[in-house]
Design an enzyme around this catalytic site. Structure first.
Site, PDB file in Angstrom:
ATOM      1  CG  ASN A 143      -2.224  -0.780   0.892  1.00  0.00           C
ATOM      2  OD1 ASN A 143      -2.417  -1.228  -0.242  1.00  0.00           O
ATOM      3  ND2 ASN A 143      -3.081  -0.951   1.870  1.00  0.00           N
ATOM      4  CB  CYS A 184      -6.270   0.990   2.468  1.00  0.00           C
ATOM      5  SG  CYS A 184      -7.475  -0.274   2.831  1.00  0.00           S
TER       6      CYS A 184
END
Ligand code: UDX
Length: 432
Positions: free
Chosen positions: A211, A263
């Site tokens: 991420n 996220c």
């Protein structure tokens, strides 16, 4: 296999339903009574394309069940997935793991035979070790194994991402669990997903590092877009030009307002905070976080420039307010900064989003929800295309607006500047 998903948020619900669709018996558990009752009636708590159909189908087949009884559900299962939230802690950047640890305690009271406990929630390195310690206080280690199996589901594409993942990552310190989980995922592996087995801590870090890397890629192209705006270059050409280099790759190189969602903002902060704990400076990710935060200032300045600093009483229409298309999620959406800013400066704002009214704007002055694209656009001086919903890609602005001086600020570069200019309107995009 008999599976139990603890937490019916995004990850737990989508994964649970998809596992049921692959032929497993799945119980989705949540402590929220209302949510579980609604799910039993087929009412889905989130907007996710394809989810409702799959829930209804598998609930009818009795492969999918919903419950609030955690203990019973764990007892009936071979594999328990922990899918609870790990939000950013208040007044700090680290992840709040209280839900993960309290579930671990509950699990320790319900182990009646060997169980695999899987952390699917995004958790900092060493969380699996802690979960193992908590359960081991009550149960011998030979009756359970704690595994990390991160998810890589994008909102809006979650079902497809589950069924056709690039990879399945299993982080486990014992061979038995690895074998069982490879078997569980075999329908996806046989369709082409790569299976990667690592130790538990590595799997935990793979999720955060992935991420953080994607957030870096987006932030990189957003900064290049800033330069393009000053040099009369179209950033879309740059994205194509650099993305064609296979070492770089073209995905996640779309310039836009700023990355948002549940996220990237949370996980970039958490990985930095974990690294700080281990006395390691992740300076690249720190500057990504900073760059993304100040991006809203850059966008605000550009709107001012576009409106020649005359924001007061200007009629501004926002098309899309969610952090990206195909989701109703508002978390960390750049509209949450931009709309209040323009409202404070006296603009009159109407917004339309295919997922409806947003409570986040309900208390703002001169900000109202429109029921249709047409209503939102009518009478506007400026249209801001904030989210790249398909619904906006073929709007005929000429048909909807009589204003000859209409300006379009396309924050997702979904229109060709020439096409808009040919309609007689002024066009601004990102990095072009
Ligand atoms: C992300 C990860 O992709 C997923 O693997 C992880 O498990 C959860 O977080 P999600 O937050 O649903 O998924 O959205 P994503 O599609 O990754 O987009 C995140 C943000 O980046 C959005 O604001 C989006 O608009 C922005 N983005 C994405 C860009 O600005 N440019 C791009 O090229 C891609």
């Amino acid at each position: 296999m008999k599976l139990c998903m603890i937490g019916t948020g995004y990850v737990g619900l989508v994964s649970g339903v998809c596992f049921a669709d692959l032929g497993n018996d799945v119980i989705c558990v949540d402590k929220d009574n209302n949510k579980i009752n609604n799910l039993k009636k087929g009412i889905i708590p989130i907007y996710e394309p394809g989810l409702e159909e799959l829930v209804l189908k598998n609930y009818k087949n009795n492969r999918l069940n919903f419950s609030t009884n955690l203990k019973e559900s764990i007892k009936k299962s071979d594999i328990v997935f922990v899918c609870v939230g790990t939000p950013t802690r208040r007044n700090s950047n680290s992840a709040d793991l209280s839900q993960v640890y309290s579930v671990a305690k509950e699990i320790s009271k319900s182990i009646n035979k060997f169980k695999i406990i899987i952390n699917k929630s995004t958790v900092p390195v060493t969380t699996g070790d802690e979960v193992e310690k908590i359960i081991a206080k009550k149960v011998s280690r030979k009756y359970f194994s704690v595994v990390s199996n991160p998810e890589f589901l994008r909102e809006g594409e979650a079902i497809r991402d589950f069924i056709y993942p690039d990879r399945v990552v299993i982080g486990s310190n014992d061979v038995k669990s690895k074998k069982i989980l490879k078997n569980l995922y075999s329908p996806l592996i046989s369709k082409g997903a790569k299976f990667l087995s690592t130790n538990r801590r590595a799997a935990e870090l793979i999720k955060y590092a992935s991420n953080a890397f994607l957030a870096t890629k987006i932030t990189f192209i957003n900064e290049i877009a800033n330069l393009c705006e000053k040099t009369e270059i179209d950033v879309e050409d740059i994205s194509i030009g650099i993305g064609l280099d296979k070492r770089i790759g073209s995905r996640f190189l779309r310039a836009g307002p700023a990355y948002g969602g549940s996220c990237f903002p949370k996980d970039t902060k958490a990985i930095v905070s974990t690294a700080d704990k281990f006395k390691t400076n992740l300076s690249v990710i720190k500057s990504v976080i900073k760059s993304n935060q100040i991006r809203s200032d850059i966008l605000q300045k550009r709107v001012n420039l576009i409106l020649k600093n005359k924001v007061k009483n200007k009629k501004i229409s926002f098309l899309g307010v969610t952090f990206k298309a195909n989701t109703d999620d508002m978390r960390d959406s750049s509209s949450l900064k931009l709309i209040p800013y323009l409202s404070r400066r006296g603009a009159q704002i109407k917004y339309y989003d295919p997922t409806g009214f947003k409570k986040e704007f309900s208390k703002l002055k001169n900000v109202e929800f429109s029921q249709s694209i047409q209503d939102s656009i009518k009478g506007s001086d400026l249209i801001v295309i904030h989210t790249e919903w398909n619904d906006f890609k073929s709007i005929n602005f000429r048909k909807f607006s009589k204003n000859k001086k209409l300006i379009i600020y396309d924050m997702r570069n979904i229109f060709s500047p020439d096409k808009i200019k040919k309609m007689g309107f002024k066009y601004f995009g990102i990095g072009r």
